[in-house]
Design a protein around this motif. Structure first.
Motif, PDB file in Angstrom:
ATOM      1  N   ALA A   1     -11.937  -0.420  -0.768  1.00  0.00           N
ATOM      2  CA  ALA A   1     -11.757  -1.761  -1.450  1.00  0.00           C
ATOM      3  C   ALA A   1     -10.343  -2.164  -1.486  1.00  0.00           C
ATOM      4  O   ALA A   1     -10.155  -3.429  -1.430  1.00  0.00           O
ATOM      5  N   GLN A   2      -9.457  -1.363  -2.077  1.00  0.00           N
ATOM      6  CA  GLN A   2      -8.123  -1.859  -2.102  1.00  0.00           C
ATOM      7  C   GLN A   2      -7.421  -2.284  -1.059  1.00  0.00           C
ATOM      8  O   GLN A   2      -6.364  -3.208  -1.053  1.00  0.00           O
ATOM      9  N   PHE A   3      -7.617  -2.270   0.069  1.00  0.00           N
ATOM     10  CA  PHE A   3      -7.286  -2.874   1.341  1.00  0.00           C
ATOM     11  C   PHE A   3      -7.623  -4.148   1.527  1.00  0.00           C
ATOM     12  O   PHE A   3      -7.019  -4.817   2.490  1.00  0.00           O
ATOM     13  N   ARG A   4      -8.589  -4.716   0.752  1.00  0.00           N
ATOM     14  CA  ARG A   4      -9.046  -6.079   0.837  1.00  0.00           C
ATOM     15  C   ARG A   4      -7.818  -6.859   0.052  1.00  0.00           C
ATOM     16  O   ARG A   4      -7.972  -8.238   0.065  1.00  0.00           O
ATOM     17  N   SER A   5      -7.161  -6.245  -0.628  1.00  0.00           N
ATOM     18  CA  SER A   5      -5.957  -6.992  -1.398  1.00  0.00           C
ATOM     19  C   SER A   5      -4.992  -7.515  -0.503  1.00  0.00           C
ATOM     20  O   SER A   5      -4.535  -6.885   0.378  1.00  0.00           O
ATOM     21  N   PRO A   6      -4.511  -8.717  -0.653  1.00  0.00           N
ATOM     22  CA  PRO A   6      -3.540  -9.279   0.338  1.00  0.00           C
ATOM     23  C   PRO A   6      -2.334  -8.424   0.331  1.00  0.00           C
ATOM     24  O   PRO A   6      -1.737  -8.429  -0.782  1.00  0.00           O
ATOM     25  N   GLY A   7      -1.743  -8.228   1.526  1.00  0.00           N
ATOM     26  CA  GLY A   7      -0.444  -7.737   1.581  1.00  0.00           C
ATOM     27  C   GLY A   7      -0.661  -6.061   1.363  1.00  0.00           C
ATOM     28  O   GLY A   7       0.377  -5.334   1.394  1.00  0.00           O
ATOM     29  N   ARG A   8      -1.613  -5.748   1.349  1.00  0.00           N
ATOM     30  CA  ARG A   8      -1.921  -4.190   0.820  1.00  0.00           C
ATOM     31  C   ARG A   8      -1.602  -3.435   2.037  1.00  0.00           C
ATOM     32  O   ARG A   8      -0.930  -2.279   2.295  1.00  0.00           O
ATOM     33  N   LEU A   9      -1.864  -3.562   3.370  1.00  0.00           N
ATOM     34  CA  LEU A   9      -1.836  -2.840   4.553  1.00  0.00           C
ATOM     35  C   LEU A   9      -0.419  -2.360   4.563  1.00  0.00           C
ATOM     36  O   LEU A   9       0.220  -1.460   4.799  1.00  0.00           O
ATOM     37  N   PRO A  10       0.465  -3.576   4.677  1.00  0.00           N
ATOM     38  CA  PRO A  10       1.932  -3.105   5.126  1.00  0.00           C
ATOM     39  C   PRO A  10       2.742  -2.340   3.860  1.00  0.00           C
ATOM     40  O   PRO A  10       3.628  -1.384   3.837  1.00  0.00           O
TER      41      PRO A  10
ATOM     42  N   LEU B   1       2.107  10.969  -5.425  1.00  0.00           N
ATOM     43  CA  LEU B   1       1.679  10.763  -6.896  1.00  0.00           C
ATOM     44  C   LEU B   1       1.857   9.216  -6.903  1.00  0.00           C
ATOM     45  O   LEU B   1       0.860   8.797  -7.575  1.00  0.00           O
ATOM     46  N   ASN B   2       2.956   8.762  -6.545  1.00  0.00           N
ATOM     47  CA  ASN B   2       3.258   7.206  -6.693  1.00  0.00           C
ATOM     48  C   ASN B   2       2.143   6.602  -5.897  1.00  0.00           C
ATOM     49  O   ASN B   2       2.022   5.320  -6.186  1.00  0.00           O
ATOM     50  N   HIS B   3       2.014   7.049  -4.593  1.00  0.00           N
ATOM     51  CA  HIS B   3       1.272   6.465  -3.692  1.00  0.00           C
ATOM     52  C   HIS B   3      -0.278   6.284  -4.299  1.00  0.00           C
ATOM     53  O   HIS B   3      -0.891   5.222  -4.304  1.00  0.00           O
ATOM     54  N   VAL B   4      -1.089   7.213  -4.651  1.00  0.00           N
ATOM     55  CA  VAL B   4      -2.354   7.116  -5.321  1.00  0.00           C
ATOM     56  C   VAL B   4      -2.109   6.305  -6.667  1.00  0.00           C
ATOM     57  O   VAL B   4      -3.325   5.567  -6.938  1.00  0.00           O
ATOM     58  N   SER B   5      -1.284   6.402  -7.148  1.00  0.00           N
ATOM     59  CA  SER B   5      -1.153   5.475  -8.674  1.00  0.00           C
ATOM     60  C   SER B   5      -1.180   3.846  -8.212  1.00  0.00           C
ATOM     61  O   SER B   5      -1.652   3.273  -8.761  1.00  0.00           O
ATOM     62  N   LEU B   6      -0.518   3.763  -7.325  1.00  0.00           N
ATOM     63  CA  LEU B   6      -0.498   2.312  -6.525  1.00  0.00           C
ATOM     64  C   LEU B   6      -1.936   2.091  -5.912  1.00  0.00           C
ATOM     65  O   LEU B   6      -2.346   0.796  -6.211  1.00  0.00           O
ATOM     66  N   VAL B   7      -2.662   2.876  -5.408  1.00  0.00           N
ATOM     67  CA  VAL B   7      -3.988   2.567  -4.820  1.00  0.00           C
ATOM     68  C   VAL B   7      -4.689   2.235  -6.084  1.00  0.00           C
ATOM     69  O   VAL B   7      -5.624   1.141  -6.073  1.00  0.00           O
ATOM     70  N   GLU B   8      -4.648   3.198  -6.986  1.00  0.00           N
ATOM     71  CA  GLU B   8      -5.570   2.630  -8.253  1.00  0.00           C
ATOM     72  C   GLU B   8      -5.049   1.167  -8.877  1.00  0.00           C
ATOM     73  O   GLU B   8      -6.034   0.566  -9.288  1.00  0.00           O
ATOM     74  N   ASP B   9      -3.937   1.127  -9.116  1.00  0.00           N
ATOM     75  CA  ASP B   9      -3.449  -0.323  -9.453  1.00  0.00           C
ATOM     76  C   ASP B   9      -3.935  -1.388  -8.708  1.00  0.00           C
ATOM     77  O   ASP B   9      -4.204  -2.287  -9.155  1.00  0.00           O
ATOM     78  N   THR B  10      -3.720  -1.221  -7.434  1.00  0.00           N
ATOM     79  CA  THR B  10      -4.176  -2.401  -6.584  1.00  0.00           C
ATOM     80  C   THR B  10      -5.515  -2.566  -6.746  1.00  0.00           C
ATOM     81  O   THR B  10      -6.118  -3.630  -6.774  1.00  0.00           O
ATOM     82  N   PHE B  11      -6.518  -1.578  -6.746  1.00  0.00           N
ATOM     83  CA  PHE B  11      -7.952  -1.731  -7.072  1.00  0.00           C
ATOM     84  C   PHE B  11      -8.167  -2.339  -8.382  1.00  0.00           C
ATOM     85  O   PHE B  11      -9.003  -3.204  -8.268  1.00  0.00           O
ATOM     86  N   ILE B  12      -7.651  -1.900  -9.534  1.00  0.00           N
ATOM     87  CA  ILE B  12      -7.788  -2.594 -10.820  1.00  0.00           C
ATOM     88  C   ILE B  12      -7.451  -4.104 -10.843  1.00  0.00           C
ATOM     89  O   ILE B  12      -8.264  -4.778 -11.302  1.00  0.00           O
TER      90      ILE B  12
END
Length: 297
Positions: free
Chosen positions: A243-252, A278-289
């Motif tokens: 779901a977090q990949f639907r956030s605008p600009g998330r792919l780059p 660790l930073n990557h997974v934290s940002l995934v969570e932040d993006t989804f939230i």
């Protein structure tokens, strides 16, 4: 040694015996259960067993042919199973997206008949997809009643993401220490291929490639127990991570995060690999939230 005509005739009979080696009851049972592939494999195994006992060229040819048929049939069975699993995975992803987007609200009853009609499939893949979603926590299975959309609290989601971050970070650290040169090149090549998907804004392609990228890191840890734990938890978090990949600009942004992870692993910097993952997974969570908060507003 060349065989006499009589012996060669006997070899031909052995081939016939091999094909008909299963009893009539076996054949009837296979036909009744529609296990045609398994019957063909069993028949060819009999052919190989009978014909390899003889030295004449016709028998050797039949033995080779039987072995080839067995291999092709097994590959066909595996492909069919893979296609079936792909259909289930695709359906689970679509239903999961509907849940995370709010189309299917918490408490909504998941009717197999209605979902089968909606997605133009039989009830079997729907049932399997619902079970798969239940393993992620998105769906709640109830005895003798229809499954319903579960309500996941932010606290529960945070616990899973924290665990996922620690597992993946450890895999990245061990990969930096343990990956072979070939494994490092594979990870680098996969990352480079994902760059083209970012350029074309291919979200679906990037999601699939992302699974491979992370799987290469799990495998590169050379710790099967840790890798299995990471795969299992990632499966539970799969719908949220997609779901977090639907956030605008998330792919780059995701690709840039992968760049830091990949460079650390390839260069053998274990500490940097751990921190980057660790930073990557934290940002995934932040993006989804952030994505869910925007929709709620």
């Amino acid at each position: 040694m060349l065989k006499t005509e009589r012996e060669q005739t006997r070899c031909g009979q052995d081939f016939v015996d091999g094909v008909h080696g299963l009893s009539h009851g076996d054949l009837q049972r296979h036909a009744m259960q529609q296990y045609c592939m398994q019957f063909l494999i069993s028949a060819c195994q009999n052919v190989v067993r009978h014909c390899t006992n003889h030295e004449c060229m016709p028998c050797l040819r039949w033995a080779v042919a039987g072995s080839m048929i067995i291999r092709v049939v097994n590959e066909t069975v595996e492909m069919t199973s893979s296609n079936k699993q792909t259909q289930t995975d695709k359906l689970a992803a679509e239903i999961g997206d509907a849940i995370l987007s709010g189309v299917l609200a918490p408490g909504t009853r998941l009717d197999e008949h209605r979902l089968a009609e909606q997605y133009a499939v039989s009830r079997t893949p729907v049932r399997e997809a619902i079970r798969s979603l239940a393993a992620t926590g998105l769906v709640e299975l109830r005895p003798r009643r229809s499954a319903v959309v579960a309500e996941i609290t932010p606290a529960q989601l945070e616990i899973m993401f924290v665990a996922m971050g620690e597992l993946e970070a450890t895999c990245a650290r061990l990969s930096a220490m343990s990956m072979t040169p070939i494994e490092r090149r594979r990870l680098q090549s996969q990352h480079e291929r994902m760059g083209a998907l970012v350029e074309s804004d291919d979200v679906a392609g990037f999601i699939e490639a992302n699974l491979i990228f992370h799987a290469l890191i799990y495998a590169g840890s050379h710790n099967s127990i840790l890798a299995d734990m990471a795969v299992g938890l990632r499966r539970r978090l799969g719908p949220y991570r997609r779901a977090q990949f639907r956030s605008p600009g998330r792919l780059p942004r995701s690709h840039a995060e992968h760049e830091r992870i990949m460079q650390a692993i390839v260069s053998g910097d274990a500490a940097a690999a751990h921190a980057a993952m660790l930073n990557h997974v934290s940002l995934v969570e932040d993006t989804f939230i952030g994505l869910t908060a925007t929709r709620a507003a």
